[in-house]
Enzyme design. Structure first.
Site, mmCIF file in Angstrom:
data_model
loop_
_atom_site.group_PDB
_atom_site.id
_atom_site.type_symbol
_atom_site.label_atom_id
_atom_site.label_comp_id
_atom_site.label_asym_id
_atom_site.label_seq_id
_atom_site.Cartn_x
_atom_site.Cartn_y
_atom_site.Cartn_z
ATOM 1 N N GLU A 97 75.232 77.423 103.198
ATOM 2 C CA GLU A 97 74.621 76.156 102.785
ATOM 3 C C GLU A 97 74.893 75.039 103.782
ATOM 4 O O GLU A 97 74.031 74.199 104.023
ATOM 5 C CB GLU A 97 75.080 75.757 101.380
ATOM 6 C CG GLU A 97 74.552 76.670 100.274
ATOM 7 C CD GLU A 97 73.034 76.759 100.233
ATOM 8 O OE1 GLU A 97 72.355 75.843 100.729
ATOM 9 O OE2 GLU A 97 72.527 77.754 99.689
ATOM 10 N N TYR A 154 72.459 68.475 96.711
ATOM 11 C CA TYR A 154 71.834 69.775 96.857
ATOM 12 C C TYR A 154 72.859 70.894 97.056
ATOM 13 O O TYR A 154 72.832 71.903 96.343
ATOM 14 C CB TYR A 154 70.823 69.790 98.025
ATOM 15 C CG TYR A 154 70.533 71.213 98.406
ATOM 16 C CD1 TYR A 154 69.712 71.993 97.600
ATOM 17 C CD2 TYR A 154 71.165 71.812 99.492
ATOM 18 C CE1 TYR A 154 69.515 73.330 97.873
ATOM 19 C CE2 TYR A 154 70.967 73.140 99.769
ATOM 20 C CZ TYR A 154 70.146 73.901 98.961
ATOM 21 O OH TYR A 154 69.970 75.219 99.224
ATOM 22 N N ASP A 157 65.940 71.258 97.005
ATOM 23 C CA ASP A 157 65.819 71.114 98.459
ATOM 24 C C ASP A 157 64.364 70.829 98.809
ATOM 25 O O ASP A 157 63.534 70.626 97.923
ATOM 26 C CB ASP A 157 66.317 72.382 99.150
ATOM 27 C CG ASP A 157 65.323 73.513 99.009
ATOM 28 O OD1 ASP A 157 64.603 73.537 97.988
ATOM 29 O OD2 ASP A 157 65.228 74.346 99.910
#
Length: 344
Positions: free
Chosen positions: A31, A114, A132
Site C-alpha cells: 500500500e 485510504y 482510492d
DNA sequence: AACACGGGGAC
DNA sequence: GTCCCAGTGTT
C-alpha cells in the site's frame, strides 16, 4: 462483481500467503508503494523489497539509505522514509504487529484514510471503506455523477460507505479496485465486459466518456540548470548529496547550478573546478516532475591534477563501483548512463 | 483548500 | 503533447 473478480483477478505478489504471519506487513508495504503508482511499476520493487526485508522486524533494523536505495526510481521518496518510521513505531509500540484499527493505523506516518482502510480490509479482512482513485471513478460512473471527482468527493464517500459489505471485505475491496483498474479504466474502458453495466447510469445514458470530468490543469513551472560532470584520473565522478528535506531528499546528484527560470549562462565560476577545461556536451535532458519541469544542460570536464575546487560541502568522488550503492536521482542517472558511467 | 511530492506508461 | 496512477503531509 465478486464473481467477476474471482474469475479475473490478477496474480499480484502481495496477494500470496494470506495466512502467513507477515501478510499484513506485506499488504502495508504494497500500500505504501501503490500510492499514486501503478501496479506494474510496483511489482518488481515489491518483490525485491520483501526479499530483502521479509518481516517488519527485519525492516525496522534497516537504515534509511538502504531503504531509499531499494526505493530508487519509484518516486515520492517520503514514502520510504515514512515506511521505515512506521515499521519502527510498530515494532516498538505494537509488538511488531501491524494494527488493524483505523485509529491506530492512521497514527502511523505515511498512512492516511485510504491506506488505513486498505490495510484493515485487505490485510485483516475486517470491514473498512477504502476509497482510492479506482473506486471513485467506478462510483462516479455507476451513479452518473457529473463533474470532477473532487466536486463529488462528499457524495462518493457516502455511497462508498453505504455499498461496502460487512462480510468478505477483503475480496470486496480488491474487487471494486480491480474493476476500476482493468475494466472501468480512465480511458479505453471496456463497458461491454463490465459486470455492472446493467445498472450503470453513465453507461445507460452513454456518458461514460464524460465522467469523471478532467480536473483543470495547473501551470507547471519550467526551470533550467547546468550540471557539471567531472571525472578524475581514476574514473571517479564528483557527486553531491542533496539536503535531507524536500525534493529528492538525501539523494546524490551531479553538482549543478541552482534551478532558475532563465537558462543560466555558463561561467567557470559556477563550476566545482573553475580552472578545469569545461566543455558543453550539447546534451540536454528534460525531466518532468509532478509540479515542475527541469531542463538540464550538461557540461563535462576532466579533473586536472592539483586543480582546486571551490566548496566541497556534501561533495564526494564516487567510483564506478560505488555508484550503484548510493541513491542517485533519476535525472543524474540518465546523464551518467548517457556518458557510459553506469549500466542499466 | 491548495500545494509539494516522482516517475513512467498509455494514448 | 495530455492524463493519471491502490495518496499523504504541510501550509
Amino acid at each position: 462483481m465478486i464473481n467477476w473478480y474471482k474469475k479475473n483477478k490478477r496474480d499480484l505478489p502481495w496477494r500470496k500467503n494470506i495466512t502467513s504471519k507477515d501478510y499484513a506487513y506485506k499488504v502495508m508495504v504494497s500500500e505504501f508503494m501503490l500510492q499514486q503508482t501503478t501496479v506494474s511499476t510496483v511489482i518488481p520493487y515489491f518483490n525485491k523489497f520483501i526479499k530483502k526485508w521479509p518481516s517488519i522486524k527485519k525492516l525496522s533494523k534497516a537504515n534509511l539509505d538502504e531503504v531509499l536505495l531499494s526505493w530508487q526510481g519509484l518516486g515520492y521518496y517520503t514514502r520510504a522514509k515514512n515506511l521505515l518510521k512506521t515499521s519502527n513505531f510498530v515494532c516498538n509500540q505494537h509488538n511488531a504487529i501491524v494494527p488493524s484499527s483505523l485509529k491506530k493505523l492512521k497514527e502511523l506516518p505515511g498512512i492516511g484514510d485510504y491506506s488505513a482502510a486498505a490495510i484493515r480490509s485487505i490485510g485483516y479482512n475486517k470491514k473498512a471503506v477504502a476509497v482510492d482513485g479506482n473506486v471513485k471513478r467506478v462510483i462516479a460512473r455507476y451513479y452518473g455523477l457529473k463533474g470532477t471527482l473532487k466536486d463529488n468527493s462528499e457524495i462518493i464517500n457516502q455511497i462508498a460507505l453505504r455499498i461496502c459489505p460487512d462480510r468478505s471485505n477483503r475480496v470486496y475491496t480488491q474487487a471494486i479496485m480491480e474493476l476500476g483498474a482493468i475494466i472501468c479504466k480512465p480511458r479505453k474502458y471496456d463497458c461491454k465486459k463490465c459486470c455492472l453495466k446493467k445498472n450503470c447510469r453513465s453507461y445507460k445514458q452513454n456518458i461514460v466518456h464524460l465522467i469523471p470530468s478532467k480536473k483543470i490543469k495547473l501551470y507547471k513551472e519550467k526551470l533550467n540548470c547546468i550540471s557539471f560532470l567531472i571525472v578524475d584520473q581514476h574514473k571517479s565522478v564528483l557527486m553531491k548529496k542533496r539536503e535531507d528535506t524536500k525534493l529528492l531528499a538525501n539523494q546524490w546528484e551531479l553538482p549543478s547550478t541552482n534551478w532558475v527560470k532563465k537558462p543560466p549562462k555558463f561561467s567557470k565560476i559556477c563550476t566545482p573546478f573553475p580552472k578545469s577545461n569545461w566543455k558543453n556536451t550539447n546534451f540536454r535532458l528534460k525531466h518532468i516532475f509532478s509540479h515542475l519541469e527541469l531542463e538540464n544542460v550538461v557540461y563535462i570536464s576532466e579533473k586536472k591534477i592539483g586543480g582546486k575546487s571551490k566548496n566541497f560541502k556534501n561533495f564526494e568522488w564516487i567510483d564506478n563501483c560505488n555508484l550503484k550503492k548510493i541513491v542517485v536521482t533519476t535525472m543524474t542517472k540518465k546523464i551518467l548512463k548517457k556518458f557510459n558511467l553506469v549500466q542499466t
